[in-house]
Design a protein around this motif. Sequence first.
Motif, PDB file in Angstrom:
ATOM      1  N   TYR A   1       0.835  -1.204   0.000  1.00  0.00           N
ATOM      2  CA  TYR A   1       0.000   0.000   0.000  1.00  0.00           C
ATOM      3  C   TYR A   1       0.871   1.255   0.000  1.00  0.00           C
ATOM      4  O   TYR A   1       0.628   2.193  -0.765  1.00  0.00           O
ATOM      5  N   GLU A   2       1.887   1.281   0.840  1.00  0.00           N
ATOM      6  CA  GLU A   2       2.780   2.442   0.896  1.00  0.00           C
ATOM      7  C   GLU A   2       3.509   2.643  -0.425  1.00  0.00           C
ATOM      8  O   GLU A   2       3.707   3.776  -0.875  1.00  0.00           O
ATOM      9  N   GLU A   3       3.896   1.554  -1.080  1.00  0.00           N
ATOM     10  CA  GLU A   3       4.542   1.655  -2.391  1.00  0.00           C
ATOM     11  C   GLU A   3       3.577   2.229  -3.428  1.00  0.00           C
ATOM     12  O   GLU A   3       3.958   3.062  -4.252  1.00  0.00           O
ATOM     13  N   MET A   4       2.307   1.814  -3.365  1.00  0.00           N
ATOM     14  CA  MET A   4       1.303   2.375  -4.283  1.00  0.00           C
ATOM     15  C   MET A   4       1.147   3.873  -4.059  1.00  0.00           C
ATOM     16  O   MET A   4       1.039   4.644  -5.020  1.00  0.00           O
ATOM     17  N   LEU A   5       1.144   4.287  -2.798  1.00  0.00           N
ATOM     18  CA  LEU A   5       1.036   5.721  -2.492  1.00  0.00           C
ATOM     19  C   LEU A   5       2.226   6.489  -3.035  1.00  0.00           C
ATOM     20  O   LEU A   5       2.079   7.582  -3.584  1.00  0.00           O
ATOM     21  N   ARG A   6       3.441   5.919  -2.885  1.00  0.00           N
ATOM     22  CA  ARG A   6       4.646   6.581  -3.416  1.00  0.00           C
ATOM     23  C   ARG A   6       4.568   6.725  -4.936  1.00  0.00           C
ATOM     24  O   ARG A   6       4.882   7.781  -5.493  1.00  0.00           O
TER      25      ARG A   6
END
Length: 100
Positions: free
Chosen positions: A45-50
């Motif tokens: 999820y954090e990678e998608m946000l980045r």
Amino acid sequence: MHIVNITDIRQNASKIITRVVESGEPAVVLQRSKPVVYIVGASAYEEMLRKLEAAENLFRVAETKNTLQEITRLREKMARRGKQQDSVPLIRELREGRVR
């Protein structure tokens, strides 16, 4: 992608979450045969946000570049006219996208 239904979530939430975390594979939760929620690991999820933020930044850069090109075209058009004229028609053309 692992597919589960609402009943599975109610009965086996911890098992489903463990599977998502260990495999790195998201799970889609269906309600009445329609996807309603995706369960993904926190790092995914954090990678998608980045990636989304990077894409938004690229979009802003492209918009800025286009705006600067429009300003350059407007300045060139004003320079070709030679003398200082009323800027209202030029501004109207710019707003309507007719300045080329």
